[in-house]
Write a protein that holds these residues in place. Structure first.
Motif, PDB file in Angstrom:
ATOM      1  N   GLU A  72       0.846  -1.303   0.071  1.00 56.97           N
ATOM      2  CA  GLU A  72      -0.061  -0.049   0.129  1.00 56.97           C
ATOM      3  C   GLU A  72       0.894   1.236   0.172  1.00 56.97           C
ATOM      4  N   GLU A  73       2.054   1.220   0.751  1.00 54.72           N
ATOM      5  CA  GLU A  73       2.741   2.367   0.825  1.00 54.72           C
ATOM      6  C   GLU A  73       3.473   2.767  -0.369  1.00 54.72           C
ATOM      7  N   GLN A  74       3.975   1.407  -1.388  1.00 54.63           N
ATOM      8  CA  GLN A  74       4.444   1.575  -2.459  1.00 54.63           C
ATOM      9  C   GLN A  74       3.596   2.087  -3.497  1.00 54.63           C
ATOM     10  N   VAL A  75       2.393   1.772  -3.388  1.00 56.15           N
ATOM     11  CA  VAL A  75       1.502   2.085  -4.461  1.00 56.15           C
ATOM     12  C   VAL A  75       1.005   3.742  -4.203  1.00 56.15           C
ATOM     13  N   SER A  76       0.967   3.874  -2.985  1.00 57.12           N
ATOM     14  CA  SER A  76       0.745   5.326  -2.686  1.00 57.12           C
ATOM     15  C   SER A  76       1.963   6.277  -3.165  1.00 57.12           C
ATOM     16  N   HIS A  77       3.002   5.619  -2.948  1.00 57.91           N
ATOM     17  CA  HIS A  77       4.195   6.463  -3.697  1.00 57.91           C
ATOM     18  C   HIS A  77       4.041   6.472  -5.096  1.00 57.91           C
ATOM     19  N   LEU A  78       3.660   5.463  -5.696  1.00 55.88           N
ATOM     20  CA  LEU A  78       3.753   5.346  -7.233  1.00 55.88           C
ATOM     21  C   LEU A  78       2.420   6.655  -7.607  1.00 55.88           C
ATOM     22  N   ARG A  79       1.350   6.452  -6.969  1.00 58.56           N
ATOM     23  CA  ARG A  79       0.405   7.593  -7.300  1.00 58.56           C
ATOM     24  C   ARG A  79       0.877   8.858  -7.018  1.00 58.56           C
ATOM     25  N   GLU A  80       1.614   9.155  -6.253  1.00 53.88           N
ATOM     26  CA  GLU A  80       2.420  10.497  -5.908  1.00 53.88           C
ATOM     27  C   GLU A  80       3.201  10.906  -7.058  1.00 53.88           C
ATOM     28  N   LEU A  81       4.056   9.928  -7.672  1.00 55.40           N
ATOM     29  CA  LEU A  81       5.003  10.178  -8.850  1.00 55.40           C
ATOM     30  C   LEU A  81       3.818  10.165 -10.091  1.00 55.40           C
ATOM     31  N   SER A  82       2.902   9.495 -10.227  1.00 57.16           N
ATOM     32  CA  SER A  82       2.136   9.676 -11.203  1.00 57.16           C
ATOM     33  C   SER A  82       1.620  11.321 -11.082  1.00 57.16           C
ATOM     34  N   VAL A  83       0.969  11.704  -9.990  1.00 57.18           N
ATOM     35  CA  VAL A  83       0.541  13.103  -9.972  1.00 57.18           C
ATOM     36  C   VAL A  83       1.728  14.227 -10.368  1.00 57.18           C
ATOM     37  N   SER A  84       2.863  13.705 -10.099  1.00 57.81           N
ATOM     38  CA  SER A  84       3.951  14.692 -10.321  1.00 57.81           C
ATOM     39  C   SER A  84       4.230  14.715 -11.858  1.00 57.81           C
ATOM     40  N   ALA A  85       4.196  13.457 -12.385  1.00 52.93           N
ATOM     41  CA  ALA A  85       4.485  13.391 -13.741  1.00 52.93           C
ATOM     42  C   ALA A  85       3.436  14.162 -14.571  1.00 52.93           C
ATOM     43  N   LYS A  86       2.274  14.118 -14.168  1.00 53.42           N
ATOM     44  CA  LYS A  86       1.056  14.620 -15.007  1.00 53.42           C
ATOM     45  C   LYS A  86       1.216  16.216 -14.819  1.00 53.42           C
ATOM     46  N   GLN A  87       1.610  16.728 -13.631  1.00 50.59           N
ATOM     47  CA  GLN A  87       1.520  18.030 -13.373  1.00 50.59           C
ATOM     48  C   GLN A  87       2.840  18.572 -14.248  1.00 50.59           C
ATOM     49  N   LYS A  88       3.853  17.825 -14.500  1.00 47.81           N
ATOM     50  CA  LYS A  88       5.266  18.337 -15.287  1.00 47.81           C
ATOM     51  C   LYS A  88       4.508  18.325 -16.759  1.00 47.81           C
ATOM     52  N   MET A  89       3.846  17.268 -17.062  1.00 47.42           N
ATOM     53  CA  MET A  89       3.188  17.219 -18.597  1.00 47.42           C
ATOM     54  C   MET A  89       2.287  18.515 -18.873  1.00 47.42           C
ATOM     55  N   GLU A  90       1.545  18.794 -17.698  1.00 50.03           N
ATOM     56  CA  GLU A  90       0.499  19.901 -17.942  1.00 50.03           C
ATOM     57  C   GLU A  90       1.523  21.356 -17.993  1.00 50.03           C
ATOM     58  N   GLU A  91       2.605  21.281 -17.270  1.00 48.00           N
ATOM     59  CA  GLU A  91       3.536  22.484 -17.325  1.00 48.00           C
ATOM     60  C   GLU A  91       4.092  22.601 -18.881  1.00 48.00           C
ATOM     61  N   ILE A  92       4.427  21.722 -19.238  1.00 43.47           N
ATOM     62  CA  ILE A  92       4.798  21.554 -20.534  1.00 43.47           C
ATOM     63  C   ILE A  92       4.005  21.900 -21.830  1.00 43.47           C
ATOM     64  N   ARG A  93       2.748  21.310 -21.338  1.00 40.00           N
ATOM     65  CA  ARG A  93       1.470  21.765 -22.444  1.00 40.00           C
ATOM     66  C   ARG A  93       1.126  23.170 -22.345  1.00 40.00           C
ATOM     67  N   GLU A  94       1.413  23.858 -21.486  1.00 38.70           N
ATOM     68  CA  GLU A  94       1.011  25.124 -21.039  1.00 38.70           C
ATOM     69  C   GLU A  94       1.860  26.140 -21.401  1.00 38.70           C
ATOM     70  N   ALA A  95       3.331  25.750 -21.590  1.00 33.97           N
ATOM     71  CA  ALA A  95       4.410  26.510 -21.791  1.00 33.97           C
ATOM     72  C   ALA A  95       4.449  27.195 -23.108  1.00 33.97           C
ATOM     73  N   SER A  96       4.950  28.144 -23.071  1.00 40.99           N
ATOM     74  CA  SER A  96       5.137  28.864 -24.424  1.00 40.99           C
ATOM     75  C   SER A  96       5.835  28.267 -25.444  1.00 40.99           C
ATOM     76  N   GLU A  97       5.887  28.512 -26.673  1.00 41.40           N
ATOM     77  CA  GLU A  97       6.805  27.747 -27.712  1.00 41.40           C
ATOM     78  C   GLU A  97       8.294  27.811 -27.195  1.00 41.40           C
ATOM     79  N   ASP A  98       8.678  29.074 -26.965  1.00 45.53           N
ATOM     80  CA  ASP A  98      10.060  29.033 -26.453  1.00 45.53           C
ATOM     81  C   ASP A  98      10.606  28.474 -25.459  1.00 45.53           C
ATOM     82  N   LYS A  99       9.759  28.074 -24.459  1.00 50.18           N
ATOM     83  CA  LYS A  99      10.231  27.639 -23.121  1.00 50.18           C
ATOM     84  C   LYS A  99      10.013  26.248 -22.927  1.00 50.18           C
ATOM     85  N   TRP A 100       8.924  25.512 -23.616  1.00 50.55           N
ATOM     86  CA  TRP A 100       8.638  24.048 -23.546  1.00 50.55           C
ATOM     87  C   TRP A 100       9.712  23.169 -23.572  1.00 50.55           C
TER      88      TRP A 100
END
Length: 95
Positions: free
Chosen positions: A41-69
């Motif tokens: 359960e602890e490992q799955v919880s950690h994986l879920r946290e990593l998933s959220v981090s990865a999704k946030q980074k993906m959204e940051e890339i998606r929303e970044a300007s053309e010259d910064k992404w």
């Protein structure tokens, strides 16, 4: 489709696949003993946290300007690699 859109689509597909693997692993972990269940359960919880981090980074890339992404891609790759490594490690623990 722009290069950024292609990258984000690829990253989203990979995240979806990893999240599906987490769900499968979680089901296997729940089927195990109570003693191992807490550890998993602890490992799955950690994986879920990593998933959220990865999704946030993906959204940051998606929303970044053309010259910064592109500058954000290296960070996104680090987060993604850590996520993949953690999922694979957890899978190896369940065998």
């Amino acid at each position: 489709m722009s290069k950024r859109d292609e990258y984000v689509a690829k990253m989203k597909q990979q995240l979806d696949e990893l999240n599906a693997q987490i769900s499968e692993l979680e089901a296997k972990a729940q089927a195990g003993s109570a003693e191992l269940g807490k550890k998993y359960e602890e490992q799955v919880s950690h994986l879920r946290e990593l998933s959220v981090s990865a999704k946030q980074k993906m959204e940051e890339i998606r929303e970044a300007s053309e010259d910064k992404w592109e500058a954000l891609v290296a960070e996104g790759e680090k987060v993604h690699k850590a996520f993949v490594h953690s999922v694979n490690y957890f899978k190896s623990q369940l065998k």
